[in-house]
Motif scaffolding. Structure first.
Motif, PDB file in Angstrom:
ATOM      1  N   GLY A 243      -4.723 -12.581  -8.364  1.00  0.00           N
ATOM      2  CA  GLY A 243      -4.319 -11.185  -8.267  1.00  0.00           C
ATOM      3  C   GLY A 243      -2.837 -10.968  -8.471  1.00  0.00           C
ATOM      4  N   GLY A 244      -2.045 -12.027  -8.454  1.00  0.00           N
ATOM      5  CA  GLY A 244      -0.626 -11.891  -8.741  1.00  0.00           C
ATOM      6  C   GLY A 244       0.105 -11.080  -7.699  1.00  0.00           C
ATOM      7  N   ILE A 245       1.253 -10.546  -8.108  1.00  0.00           N
ATOM      8  CA  ILE A 245       2.129  -9.840  -7.175  1.00  0.00           C
ATOM      9  C   ILE A 245       1.428  -8.614  -6.581  1.00  0.00           C
ATOM     10  CG2 ILE A 245       3.225  -8.590  -9.106  1.00  0.00           C
ATOM     11  CD1 ILE A 245       4.894  -9.540  -5.764  1.00  0.00           C
ATOM     12  N   LEU A 246       0.521  -7.975  -7.320  1.00  0.00           N
ATOM     13  CA  LEU A 246      -0.143  -6.780  -6.791  1.00  0.00           C
ATOM     14  C   LEU A 246      -1.096  -7.138  -5.655  1.00  0.00           C
ATOM     15  CD1 LEU A 246      -0.771  -4.808 -10.106  1.00  0.00           C
ATOM     16  CD2 LEU A 246       1.119  -4.597  -8.472  1.00  0.00           C
ATOM     17  N   ALA A 247      -1.459  -8.418  -5.557  1.00  0.00           N
ATOM     18  CA  ALA A 247      -2.270  -8.866  -4.420  1.00  0.00           C
ATOM     19  C   ALA A 247      -1.380  -9.337  -3.271  1.00  0.00           C
ATOM     20  CB  ALA A 247      -3.216  -9.986  -4.847  1.00  0.00           C
ATOM     21  N   THR A 248      -0.362 -10.146  -3.578  1.00  0.00           N
ATOM     22  CA  THR A 248       0.485 -10.646  -2.486  1.00  0.00           C
ATOM     23  C   THR A 248       1.195  -9.483  -1.789  1.00  0.00           C
ATOM     24  OG1 THR A 248       2.238 -11.097  -4.085  1.00  0.00           O
ATOM     25  CG2 THR A 248       0.866 -12.947  -3.434  1.00  0.00           C
ATOM     26  N   LEU A 249       1.518  -8.417  -2.537  1.00  0.00           N
ATOM     27  CA  LEU A 249       2.162  -7.239  -1.942  1.00  0.00           C
ATOM     28  C   LEU A 249       1.423  -6.715  -0.720  1.00  0.00           C
ATOM     29  CD1 LEU A 249       3.321  -4.696  -4.687  1.00  0.00           C
ATOM     30  CD2 LEU A 249       4.715  -5.868  -2.977  1.00  0.00           C
TER      31      LEU A 249
END
Lengths: 353, 353
Positions: A243-249
């Protein structure tokens, strides 16, 4: 459109003003404009009050004629008194002023581009004070086109500040990182720009911390919490990439919700998540690719707002990369260098100030 | 705080209302609330006018007492006439109404969680109409904690809609994708939730298309341009991963600038870039991991707003994954299933409607 000439037939350097002033250097961007009066060594003799960026200058204007008049008026407000006193001093500008939303649409130069050759591609905008010479921006075409205007001049200044005017030819490549609203990662060999990437980290950071659900559990801190920033970087570096940064956010919401992050730490943690993700991805891509096997990795130089550079430096450090921050007036260094190469400015005589 | 009981001592199913009504089912989220009157087969007999979500209900209120009163009033407005007519019909609710910003803070259930066992973990909120039973949300702890409230009930409904009430035990795993403001990717085996991921694609999409520099060269299209969407997906799937989505996003500025994307296509292209990046990353992570070697990959089921599901479906298709969209009232299916398991509802007698 104004009458433009992209064929500057090597105008003769002008006589200095009585105080040694030799160049009006303009850094004219989207949201601000800065004007400097320089001597031939590049020393800043005087600074104009901050001018308006191209958005403010053209706000509400509809015709090309109105816009041109507004730019000339703003230019006069910033630099008129200098040119009144020293009418022969040449003017060199870089930045978004040379865009299709600016004073004149100066064609981009395509990559690879030797920054030393930009002097041969200046565009002149005629004014009642004489021509304003404008530095072109750079364009890298492709599936994901890349553009810059103004940064090319900063990069030249960064390289000169870091390496001096002379270039040994033996230097390893350089990765110049310009953190900001839209961070640029620029791969350079000697003064030749090979490619670059634009990452919207700064702008999206502002949007998500101010306007997204993440703001709801956040409180503005009194002072930066670099521990929370480092934690965000660590999280991004170690994260399952799903999910990349939009998930870790989303952890900037669930960590406060589960009592594991203080409300005052949310903004710095998000800053760490985002800069960490950017740095990890760009270092992997930019430091690994392009070099021949066994070649030394390029040096990394940072230049920009000091507090932001410090964050990039900390994130790079977590990846084992040391990146010095190049300070000082890199834009005036770059503009002076281009003016010298364009013959707008004589090199300072040896032994004189 | 209200007096709560998390020990529902299996209340006897209530006698139906004269029209066969057996359950008041509430889907009460952050921005909206929907109430349904169901018969024992789960058929919707009546729907209340849309109620206010928890943010609107509690807006401006400061004390717990005020908030409780406001929730009871909103509940009365939605469901009062049903409970006036059929005082013995039980009420079951799911969603953010059970959060610390809602009517009562219902403890999360931790993963792995059998959705069939949620019925044993209901919390009762006492009202003058009798108790409102609230379904708990799910929590996955870890470096990046994950939470959901309401989706657990939707997932149960999705599984029942797709597979029916019976479960053969031979089924391969399922990846339930719930596209929305915060998209959930939920890995399930039978009815057991193994893990899930939250991706903020929808919210960040809204922010960047409305408030970032990308909006400056964009024009709202009259109709969705799925060609531009597909192009964005392709770009994300084929992109050099340098910088991730925050780098590829910038092409939504440079492509219009260089005349290669129409202003009306920018929003759909950005939608494709973002959903493409999410889907590529999540499919890689969720479909590859967790399965034993040689095991069949899990089926992928989509559920949510139809236009958005269609976009996820197109993006998944570009990756070679077929994902049917499960439509219908999945929340009421899920709530009915939990009510049956909790003994709040008798199964319909065979042979009767």
């Amino acid at each position: 459109m104004p009458q433009l000439s992209s064929d500057p037939s090597a105008p003769a350097p002008c006589a200095p003003g009585p105080d040694g002033s030799r160049l009006v250097a303009l850094d004219w961007g989207t949201t601000s404009a800065r004007a400097y009066l320089l001597d031939s060594a590049g020393t800043v003799l005087d600074t104009a009050p901050a001018g308006r960026g191209i958005l403010a200058v053209t706000d509400g204007l509809t015709t090309d004629q109105e816009r041109r008049a507004a730019f000339e008026e703003e230019f006069e407000r910033m630099c008129g008194r200098w040119l009144e006193a020293h009418p022969s001093v040449p003017v060199l500008a870089s930045g978004m002023v040379g865009s299709n939303q600016g004073w004149a649409d100066v064609p981009y130069q395509r990559l690879p581009q030797d920054l030393g050759a930009l002097a041969g591609a200046l565009t002149e905008i005629p004014t009642r004070r004489g021509p304003v010479h404008v530095v072109p921006g750079l364009l890298a075409d492709g599936v994901l086109p890349q553009v810059m205007r103004g940064e090319e001049t900063q990069i030249l200044g960064v390289l000169e500040s870091a390496h001096g005017d002379t270039d040994t030819g033996e230097r390893r490549g350089t990765l110049v990182v310009l953190p900001g609203t839209h961070t640029k990662w620029v791969r350079v060999e000697e003064r030749r720009v090979l490619d670059f990437l634009t990452v919207m980290t700064g702008e999206v950071y502002g949007l998500v911390t101010r306007h997204s659900i993440l703001g709801r559990l956040a409180r503005r801190p009194d002072a930066p919490d670099l521990g929370a920033f480092d934690r965000g970087v660590r999280t991004s570096l170690g994260a399952d990439p799903d999910g990349g940064i939009l998930a870790t956010l989303f952890s900037a919401r669930t960590l406060p919700l589960t009592g594991r992050l203080a409300a005052e730490q949310v903004d710095d943690y998000v800053s760490g998540l985002m800069i960490g993700a950017e740095v990890a991805s760009c270092v992997r891509g930019r430091l690994a690719s392009g070099g021949s096997p066994g070649a030394r990795p390029p040096e990394v130089l940072l230049c920009g707002e000091p507090e932001l550079c410090r964050r990039y430096q900390r994130a790079l450090h977590q990846l084992g990369v040391d990146a010095p921050v190049v300070g000082g007036d890199v834009v005036t260094h770059g503009l002076r260098s281009i003016a010298l190469a364009a013959g707008l400015l004589d090199p300072p005589a040896k032994g004189t100030a």
